[in-house]
Design a protein around this motif. Structure first.
Motif, PDB file in Angstrom:
ATOM      1  N   MET A 225      -5.475  12.003   1.375  1.00 10.22           N
ATOM      2  CA  MET A 225      -6.585  12.077   2.623  1.00 10.22           C
ATOM      3  C   MET A 225      -6.237  10.851   3.470  1.00 10.22           C
ATOM      4  N   ASP A 226      -5.979  10.845   4.607  1.00  5.65           N
ATOM      5  CA  ASP A 226      -5.795   9.682   5.372  1.00  5.65           C
ATOM      6  C   ASP A 226      -7.068   8.988   5.954  1.00  5.65           C
ATOM      7  N   LEU A 227      -7.005   8.291   6.959  1.00  7.18           N
ATOM      8  CA  LEU A 227      -7.937   7.300   7.357  1.00  7.18           C
ATOM      9  C   LEU A 227      -8.925   8.186   8.139  1.00  7.18           C
ATOM     10  N   GLN A 228     -10.308   7.432   8.351  1.00  9.60           N
ATOM     11  CA  GLN A 228     -11.159   8.009   9.129  1.00  9.60           C
ATOM     12  C   GLN A 228     -10.994   7.313  10.566  1.00  9.60           C
ATOM     13  N   TYR A 229     -11.348   8.433  11.686  1.00 11.58           N
ATOM     14  CA  TYR A 229     -11.415   7.880  12.920  1.00 11.58           C
ATOM     15  C   TYR A 229     -12.693   7.251  13.417  1.00 11.58           C
TER      16      TYR A 229
ATOM     17  N   ALA B 281      -3.849   1.081  12.153  1.00 12.38           N
ATOM     18  CA  ALA B 281      -4.534   2.304  11.694  1.00 12.38           C
ATOM     19  C   ALA B 281      -3.430   3.546  11.905  1.00 12.38           C
ATOM     20  N   ILE B 282      -2.731   3.597  13.088  1.00  9.26           N
ATOM     21  CA  ILE B 282      -1.824   4.614  13.412  1.00  9.26           C
ATOM     22  C   ILE B 282      -0.577   4.501  12.650  1.00  9.26           C
ATOM     23  N   ALA B 283      -0.157   3.356  12.378  1.00  7.06           N
ATOM     24  CA  ALA B 283       1.108   3.032  11.436  1.00  7.06           C
ATOM     25  C   ALA B 283       0.849   3.712  10.087  1.00  7.06           C
ATOM     26  N   MET B 284      -0.430   3.371   9.692  1.00  7.82           N
ATOM     27  CA  MET B 284      -0.857   4.008   8.364  1.00  7.82           C
ATOM     28  C   MET B 284      -0.796   5.465   8.145  1.00  7.82           C
ATOM     29  N   VAL B 285      -1.428   6.055   9.037  1.00 10.39           N
ATOM     30  CA  VAL B 285      -1.669   7.506   9.290  1.00 10.39           C
ATOM     31  C   VAL B 285      -0.261   8.250   9.351  1.00 10.39           C
ATOM     32  N   GLU B 286       0.583   7.525   9.897  1.00 12.38           N
ATOM     33  CA  GLU B 286       1.756   8.032  10.195  1.00 12.38           C
ATOM     34  C   GLU B 286       2.748   7.904   8.547  1.00 12.38           C
ATOM     35  N   ALA B 287       2.585   6.758   8.192  1.00 11.80           N
ATOM     36  CA  ALA B 287       3.087   6.590   6.884  1.00 11.80           C
ATOM     37  C   ALA B 287       2.679   7.664   5.891  1.00 11.80           C
ATOM     38  N   ILE B 288       1.151   7.626   5.832  1.00 12.08           N
ATOM     39  CA  ILE B 288       0.969   8.670   4.730  1.00 12.08           C
ATOM     40  C   ILE B 288       1.632  10.088   5.092  1.00 12.08           C
ATOM     41  N   SER B 289       1.593  10.549   6.159  1.00 11.20           N
ATOM     42  CA  SER B 289       2.173  11.804   6.788  1.00 11.20           C
ATOM     43  C   SER B 289       3.600  11.825   6.233  1.00 11.20           C
ATOM     44  N   ASP B 290       4.385  10.852   6.394  1.00  9.70           N
ATOM     45  CA  ASP B 290       5.715  10.626   6.185  1.00  9.70           C
ATOM     46  C   ASP B 290       5.994  10.924   4.702  1.00  9.70           C
ATOM     47  N   ILE B 291       5.101  10.179   4.008  1.00 10.17           N
ATOM     48  CA  ILE B 291       5.130  10.229   2.532  1.00 10.17           C
ATOM     49  C   ILE B 291       5.046  11.909   2.038  1.00 10.17           C
TER      50      ILE B 291
ATOM     51  N   THR C  52       0.692  -1.005   0.095  1.00  9.65           N
ATOM     52  CA  THR C  52      -0.112   0.149  -0.014  1.00  9.65           C
ATOM     53  C   THR C  52       0.964   1.191   0.050  1.00  9.65           C
ATOM     54  N   THR C  53       1.643   1.132   0.874  1.00 11.57           N
ATOM     55  CA  THR C  53       2.715   2.396   0.907  1.00 11.57           C
ATOM     56  C   THR C  53       3.525   2.517  -0.261  1.00 11.57           C
ATOM     57  N   LYS C  54       3.824   1.561  -0.635  1.00  9.17           N
ATOM     58  CA  LYS C  54       4.696   1.742  -1.945  1.00  9.17           C
ATOM     59  C   LYS C  54       3.829   2.004  -3.282  1.00  9.17           C
ATOM     60  N   ALA C  55       2.604   1.852  -3.164  1.00 10.08           N
ATOM     61  CA  ALA C  55       1.663   2.290  -4.221  1.00 10.08           C
ATOM     62  C   ALA C  55       1.543   3.747  -3.824  1.00 10.08           C
ATOM     63  N   ILE C  56       1.406   4.214  -2.966  1.00 10.92           N
ATOM     64  CA  ILE C  56       1.196   5.624  -2.657  1.00 10.92           C
ATOM     65  C   ILE C  56       2.384   6.296  -2.957  1.00 10.92           C
ATOM     66  N   ARG C  57       3.672   5.966  -2.755  1.00  6.55           N
ATOM     67  CA  ARG C  57       4.634   6.760  -2.986  1.00  6.55           C
ATOM     68  C   ARG C  57       4.990   6.735  -4.560  1.00  6.55           C
ATOM     69  N   LYS C  58       4.638   5.719  -5.501  1.00  3.11           N
ATOM     70  CA  LYS C  58       4.815   5.616  -6.678  1.00  3.11           C
ATOM     71  C   LYS C  58       3.758   6.487  -7.469  1.00  3.11           C
ATOM     72  N   GLY C  59       2.478   6.555  -6.897  1.00  2.87           N
ATOM     73  CA  GLY C  59       1.217   7.395  -7.367  1.00  2.87           C
ATOM     74  C   GLY C  59       1.636   8.811  -7.208  1.00  2.87           C
ATOM     75  N   VAL C  60       2.223   9.463  -6.085  1.00  2.00           N
ATOM     76  CA  VAL C  60       2.436  10.746  -5.768  1.00  2.00           C
ATOM     77  C   VAL C  60       3.660  11.184  -6.784  1.00  2.00           C
ATOM     78  N   ASP C  61       4.569  10.112  -6.904  1.00  2.00           N
ATOM     79  CA  ASP C  61       5.716  10.455  -7.805  1.00  2.00           C
ATOM     80  C   ASP C  61       5.360  10.859  -9.304  1.00  2.00           C
ATOM     81  N   GLU C  62       4.377   9.994  -9.755  1.00  2.00           N
ATOM     82  CA  GLU C  62       3.659  10.081 -11.061  1.00  2.00           C
ATOM     83  C   GLU C  62       3.173  11.380 -11.239  1.00  2.00           C
ATOM     84  N   LEU C  63       2.297  11.807 -10.119  1.00  2.00           N
ATOM     85  CA  LEU C  63       1.453  12.945 -10.156  1.00  2.00           C
ATOM     86  C   LEU C  63       2.283  14.051 -10.235  1.00  2.00           C
TER      87      LEU C  63
END
Length: 247
Positions: A148-152, A165-175, A126-137
């Motif tokens: 837009m990250d996860l819902q609480y 969930a917290i790890a994913m939120v942090e990963a999105i923020s880091d990316i 998932t995080t790999k795809a996010i990085r690749k997607g952002v790079d292409e954009l």
């Protein structure tokens, strides 16, 4: 009708990056195109009007005086149940072929929430795809990006899910930090509504959703107006001398 964000004591964290491409389009020919890609939050669930449709109305209200000639279109490219790897595969058709000025990518929830028998993508994929997607954009040189990250919500706050969930939120923020794009911090915003403003999950979650995953009409409405306010602020931070670009 959406409330002014100042009427709620918890506000979305402002965007760090200016929305220069969007500003250029608004102050140029005014023909703005926004693409919203993601899963059920974007596509819509349970008969609740999804945020892209609301965003269209809110952006038109927000910019009608500052950019009176602007014509704004928000295109919904959400598909319920999908996650970043599947969404990335349809970027050409559902994003680039539409020639947007701004892309909002709602992402990360299904990797955390979907049970193992549904074979969700791994955290790594998932995080790999996010990085690749952002790079292409960003490589297009003409598109502003908001993740837009996860819902609480209760479905993501169980003992089995909360750590992921917290790890994913942090990963999105880091990316986003490393790629210099914006994050609409939905998880943080909704947590603040619940913990600080005292808004119950019964109000925040769709009452017809037994999974306790999907946002209510109230949450979707308020979230969209907060997103609109954040977009407006980031547009207003864009330099007035930014050069006009053409398609």
């Amino acid at each position: 009708m959406a409330l002014d964000p100042s009427q709620i004591p918890v506000q979305a964290t402002p965007f760090r990056q200016r929305l220069t491409n969007l500003f250029n389009r608004l102050s140029g020919d005014g023909r703005v195109k926004v693409v919203a890609i993601g899963s059920s939050t974007t596509a819509g669930e349970g008969g609740i009007t999804p945020y892209p449709q609301r965003l269209l109305a809110d952006l038109r209200i927000q910019f009608r005086w500052q950019f009176p000639k602007a014509t704004i279109d928000v295109i919904n490219r959400g598909i319920g149940g999908q996650e970043a790897p599947e969404e990335f595969k349809r970027f050409q058709r559902d994003v680039f072929d539409l020639n947007p000025d701004l892309v909002i990518w709602q992402v990360g929830t299904n990797s955390v929430w979907q049970p193992a028998d549904q074979n969700p993508p791994s955290f790594r994929d998932t995080t790999k795809a996010i990085r690749k997607g952002v790079d292409e954009l960003l490589a297009a040189k003409r598109i502003d990006v908001i993740l837009m990250d996860l819902q609480y919500v209760p479905a993501l706050l169980t003992r089995a899910k909360i750590g992921k969930a917290i790890a994913m939120v942090e990963a999105i923020s880091d990316i986003a930090h490393k790629k210099r794009v914006n994050v609409f911090r939905r998880f943080e915003l909704m947590k603040g509504w619940h913990d600080i403003a005292g808004i119950s999950f019964d109000r925040m979650v769709d009452p017809g959703d037994d999974t306790r995953l999907h946002a209510s009409d109230w949450t979707t409405d308020q979230m969209t107006w907060q997103l609109t306010a954040a977009i407006n602020a980031a547009v207003n931070k864009a330099p007035s001398s930014a050069g006009m670009r053409s398609r």
